[in-house]
Design a protein around this motif. Structure first.
Motif, PDB file in Angstrom:
ATOM      1  N   ARG A  33      -3.059  -1.020  -3.863  1.00 51.65           N
ATOM      2  CA  ARG A  33      -4.964  -1.824  -3.450  1.00 51.65           C
ATOM      3  C   ARG A  33      -5.457  -1.231  -2.586  1.00 51.65           C
ATOM      4  NH1 ARG A  33      -3.755  -4.362  -8.266  1.00 51.65           N
ATOM      5  NH2 ARG A  33      -3.828  -3.099 -10.334  1.00 51.65           N
ATOM      6  N   ARG A  77       1.234  -3.607  -6.312  1.00 51.89           N
ATOM      7  CA  ARG A  77       0.035  -2.970  -6.659  1.00 51.89           C
ATOM      8  C   ARG A  77      -0.895  -3.184  -6.281  1.00 51.89           C
ATOM      9  NH1 ARG A  77       1.115  -0.322 -11.661  1.00 51.89           N
ATOM     10  NH2 ARG A  77      -1.283  -0.228 -11.902  1.00 51.89           N
ATOM     11  N   ARG A 110     -12.351   8.817  -3.354  1.00 57.46           N
ATOM     12  CA  ARG A 110     -12.098   7.808  -4.238  1.00 57.46           C
ATOM     13  C   ARG A 110     -12.789   9.037  -5.148  1.00 57.46           C
ATOM     14  NH1 ARG A 110     -14.828   4.430  -8.068  1.00 57.46           N
ATOM     15  NH2 ARG A 110     -13.230   3.752  -9.938  1.00 57.46           N
ATOM     16  N   LEU A 157       1.856   4.133  -5.186  1.00 61.20           N
ATOM     17  CA  LEU A 157       2.626   3.214  -5.542  1.00 61.20           C
ATOM     18  C   LEU A 157       4.525   3.643  -5.753  1.00 61.20           C
ATOM     19  CD1 LEU A 157       2.899  -0.078  -7.069  1.00 61.20           C
ATOM     20  CD2 LEU A 157       2.964   1.138  -8.446  1.00 61.20           C
ATOM     21  N   TYR A 181      -2.359  10.227  -7.314  1.00 63.37           N
ATOM     22  CA  TYR A 181      -2.952   9.482  -8.169  1.00 63.37           C
ATOM     23  C   TYR A 181      -2.918   7.567  -7.859  1.00 63.37           C
ATOM     24  CZ  TYR A 181      -4.357  12.616 -11.348  1.00 63.37           C
ATOM     25  OH  TYR A 181      -4.339  14.122 -12.301  1.00 63.37           O
ATOM     26  N   PHE A 182      -2.729   7.195  -8.124  1.00 65.08           N
ATOM     27  CA  PHE A 182      -2.689   6.052  -7.887  1.00 65.08           C
ATOM     28  C   PHE A 182      -1.215   5.567  -8.424  1.00 65.08           C
ATOM     29  CE2 PHE A 182      -1.283   1.160  -8.472  1.00 65.08           C
ATOM     30  CZ  PHE A 182      -2.284   0.610  -7.829  1.00 65.08           C
ATOM     31  N   ALA A 183      -0.065   5.891  -9.148  1.00 61.45           N
ATOM     32  CA  ALA A 183       0.824   5.908  -9.499  1.00 61.45           C
ATOM     33  C   ALA A 183       1.582   6.834  -8.487  1.00 61.45           C
ATOM     34  CB  ALA A 183       1.205   6.603 -10.899  1.00 61.45           C
ATOM     35  N   LYS A 236     -12.099   5.927 -10.946  1.00 64.85           N
ATOM     36  CA  LYS A 236     -10.769   5.869 -11.280  1.00 64.85           C
ATOM     37  C   LYS A 236      -9.516   5.826 -10.925  1.00 64.85           C
ATOM     38  CE  LYS A 236      -9.291   0.949 -13.558  1.00 64.85           C
ATOM     39  NZ  LYS A 236      -9.689   0.044 -14.369  1.00 64.85           N
ATOM     40  N   GLY A 237      -8.638   6.128 -10.044  1.00 66.06           N
ATOM     41  CA  GLY A 237      -7.557   5.864 -10.310  1.00 66.06           C
ATOM     42  C   GLY A 237      -7.454   7.048  -9.569  1.00 66.06           C
ATOM     43  N   VAL A 238      -7.868   7.671  -9.281  1.00 66.24           N
ATOM     44  CA  VAL A 238      -8.373   9.042  -8.510  1.00 66.24           C
ATOM     45  C   VAL A 238      -8.796   9.574  -6.850  1.00 66.24           C
ATOM     46  CG1 VAL A 238      -8.019  11.664  -9.048  1.00 66.24           C
ATOM     47  CG2 VAL A 238      -7.853   9.938 -11.172  1.00 66.24           C
ATOM     48  N   TYR A 239      -7.458  10.086  -5.590  1.00 67.71           N
ATOM     49  CA  TYR A 239      -8.202  10.394  -4.714  1.00 67.71           C
ATOM     50  C   TYR A 239      -7.977  11.921  -4.585  1.00 67.71           C
ATOM     51  CZ  TYR A 239      -7.843   5.347  -5.243  1.00 67.71           C
ATOM     52  OH  TYR A 239      -7.732   3.550  -6.022  1.00 67.71           O
TER      53      TYR A 239
END
Length: 264
Positions: free
Chosen positions: A47, A43, A61, A36, A31-33, A64-67
């Motif tokens: 990105r 942030r 991707r 980070l 996740y983006f978190a 949104k926010g998951v890779y």
């Protein structure tokens, strides 16, 4: 023959640091978190790093926010389609054509992943795979089990519930022919006591009639034979999506498709 490009892909220090950390922790989906927490910066910079890695083919991707991480050794890249389902919705179970294939009840490989859900979930596409979610009434939402695929826990219908779900919505399994072939070829692999319990719990007359008709048409004899003595009120369509047909009073069905043709 596939020719691999020899073009060198340059990675920045932040990109290398992130990928190395993710692979060290055996993160396939992140996740983006997660990114980070691994890069000591803003942030927006994170990105930008993720955007560059996606362009270089090192991550993909999912939403949104998951890779999805593509390992350094490209031959190791691979993610079973089922393992991504929990990222799209929490309350689901794999069924219909996808479960038929998983349990080896059909040789037809569907390119769409079918999952039953209790609340509407929009269709999603990832790479070349489409995820389609079929909303079911709460009374049908049972008969599944949890399995582990590539470190992810996913839920899938049992063989018996798969058959009944396909009879409820044959349009999501390739048609009644696929159900008939599964019953014909894998009769001995079914837990018929469990299937009967599921059938009673669903309490869907159309599903019951379709099942009994197919069993009779295939000339199979088994523990469900006693059900055939029931008298059904009114008529239901053998195939819900087809038009008119002949009336069969024994099973209370409108025979609007030819199972022989459907099984070809």
């Amino acid at each position: 023959m596939v020719i691999m490009s020899k073009q060198k892909i340059t990675l920045g220090s932040m990109e290398i640091s992130l990928l190395s950390s993710l692979e060290h922790d055996k993160k396939t989906v992140f996740y983006f978190a997660d990114a980070l927490a691994r890069i000591d910066t803003t942030r927006q910079v994170v990105r930008n790093v993720l955007s560059r890695l996606a362009k270089k083919g090192r991550i993909k991707r999912i939403k949104k926010g998951v890779y999805l991480l593509v390992p350094f050794r490209f031959r190791d890249y691979g993610q079973h389609e089922f393992s991504l389902l929990p990222l799209f919705t929490k309350e689901y179970y794999i069924s219909f054509w996808s479960a038929l294939y998983f349990w080896s009840l059909t040789e037809q490989l569907p390119r769409t992943i079918y999952a039953a859900v209790r609340k509407s979930v929009k269709t999603r596409d990832f790479e070349e795979v489409r995820y389609r979610f079929v909303k079911l009434s709460g009374r049908y939402f049972f008969g599944f089990e949890e399995i582990e695929i590539q470190g992810a826990n996913v839920t899938i219908a049992s063989k018996e519930k798969t058959i009944l779900d396909c009879l409820l919505h044959p349009e999501h399994c390739g048609g009644l022919g696929e159900v008939a072939k599964a019953l014909r070829d894998y009769w001995g692999d079914m837990d018929w006591g469990r299937l009967r319990q599921y059938l009673e719990k669903m309490n869907n007359s159309a599903v019951e009639r379709r099942l009994l008709y197919i069993i009779s048409w295939l000339k199979l004899k088994g523990p469900l034979s006693g059900f055939a003595k029931k008298k059904f009120a009114g008529f239901r369509k053998l195939c819900p999506g087809a038009g008119k047909g002949k009336y069969d009073r024994e099973f209370g069905l409108i025979i609007n498709v030819d199972l022989g043709d459907e099984m070809l």
